[in-house]
Design a protein around this motif. Sequence first.
Motif, PDB file in Angstrom:
ATOM      1  N   LYS A  22       2.655  -3.713   1.977  1.00 31.63           N
ATOM      2  CA  LYS A  22       0.427  -3.520   1.323  1.00 31.63           C
ATOM      3  C   LYS A  22       1.132  -2.364   0.510  1.00 31.63           C
ATOM      4  O   LYS A  22       0.422  -2.207  -0.412  1.00 31.63           O
ATOM      5  CB  LYS A  22       0.135  -3.493   2.540  1.00 31.63           C
ATOM      6  N   ARG A  23       2.321  -1.574   1.222  1.00 35.02           N
ATOM      7  CA  ARG A  23       2.577  -0.498   0.537  1.00 35.02           C
ATOM      8  C   ARG A  23       4.045  -0.491   0.162  1.00 35.02           C
ATOM      9  O   ARG A  23       5.050   0.405   0.841  1.00 35.02           O
ATOM     10  CB  ARG A  23       2.370   1.002   1.593  1.00 35.02           C
ATOM     11  N   PRO A  24       4.222  -1.343  -0.867  1.00 37.96           N
ATOM     12  CA  PRO A  24       5.966  -1.346  -1.593  1.00 37.96           C
ATOM     13  C   PRO A  24       6.673  -0.140  -0.965  1.00 37.96           C
ATOM     14  O   PRO A  24       7.827   0.287  -1.032  1.00 37.96           O
ATOM     15  CB  PRO A  24       5.498  -1.980  -2.259  1.00 37.96           C
ATOM     16  N   GLU A  25       6.300   1.362  -1.762  1.00 39.74           N
ATOM     17  CA  GLU A  25       6.878   2.356  -1.834  1.00 39.74           C
ATOM     18  C   GLU A  25       7.386   2.657  -0.176  1.00 39.74           C
ATOM     19  O   GLU A  25       7.722   4.651  -0.453  1.00 39.74           O
ATOM     20  CB  GLU A  25       5.260   3.744  -2.582  1.00 39.74           C
ATOM     21  N   SER A  26       6.074   2.419   0.838  1.00 38.47           N
ATOM     22  CA  SER A  26       6.701   3.257   2.119  1.00 38.47           C
ATOM     23  C   SER A  26       7.964   3.097   2.620  1.00 38.47           C
ATOM     24  O   SER A  26       7.640   1.517   3.165  1.00 38.47           O
ATOM     25  CB  SER A  26       5.315   2.811   3.064  1.00 38.47           C
TER      26      SER A  26
END
Length: 135
Positions: A45-49
């Motif tokens: 959901k948060r690929p940058e995390s």
Amino acid sequence: MKTTNRRKFLGTAAALCAGSAVSAMPLAAAGKKFPLVHHVFFWLKRPESVEDRNALIAGIKTLAAIDGVGELRTGVVASTEKREVVDTSWAVSELITFRDVAAQAAYQSHPIHLAFIKNCSHLWEKVVVYDAMDV
């Protein structure tokens, strides 16, 4: 490049990639002790995390304790050559081998697998599964 040549090239490239992937995995090929390959791809959901990615990887690694799992590997997108046939849209992969379909079916309802889903499903937005039998 002509369409037929391009199709032939892509078909050959795909076959070589598949062959390389299978030969690179120690699946006890001689005895084929773990011929069922369960490959799962996750989109976060948060690929940058980095934290979410690491939490998912840690959760996947708990699945190795399930009876019937032959080998478990986790992965992230490799920094290989960008090509039209390579999908780099996913974030984390899970590759598990099983001795047979019954072991894979037992894995699906195992309490550790169910706990993984409960504890980690909030991290992903999409999951795609590919199951294959080694031949």
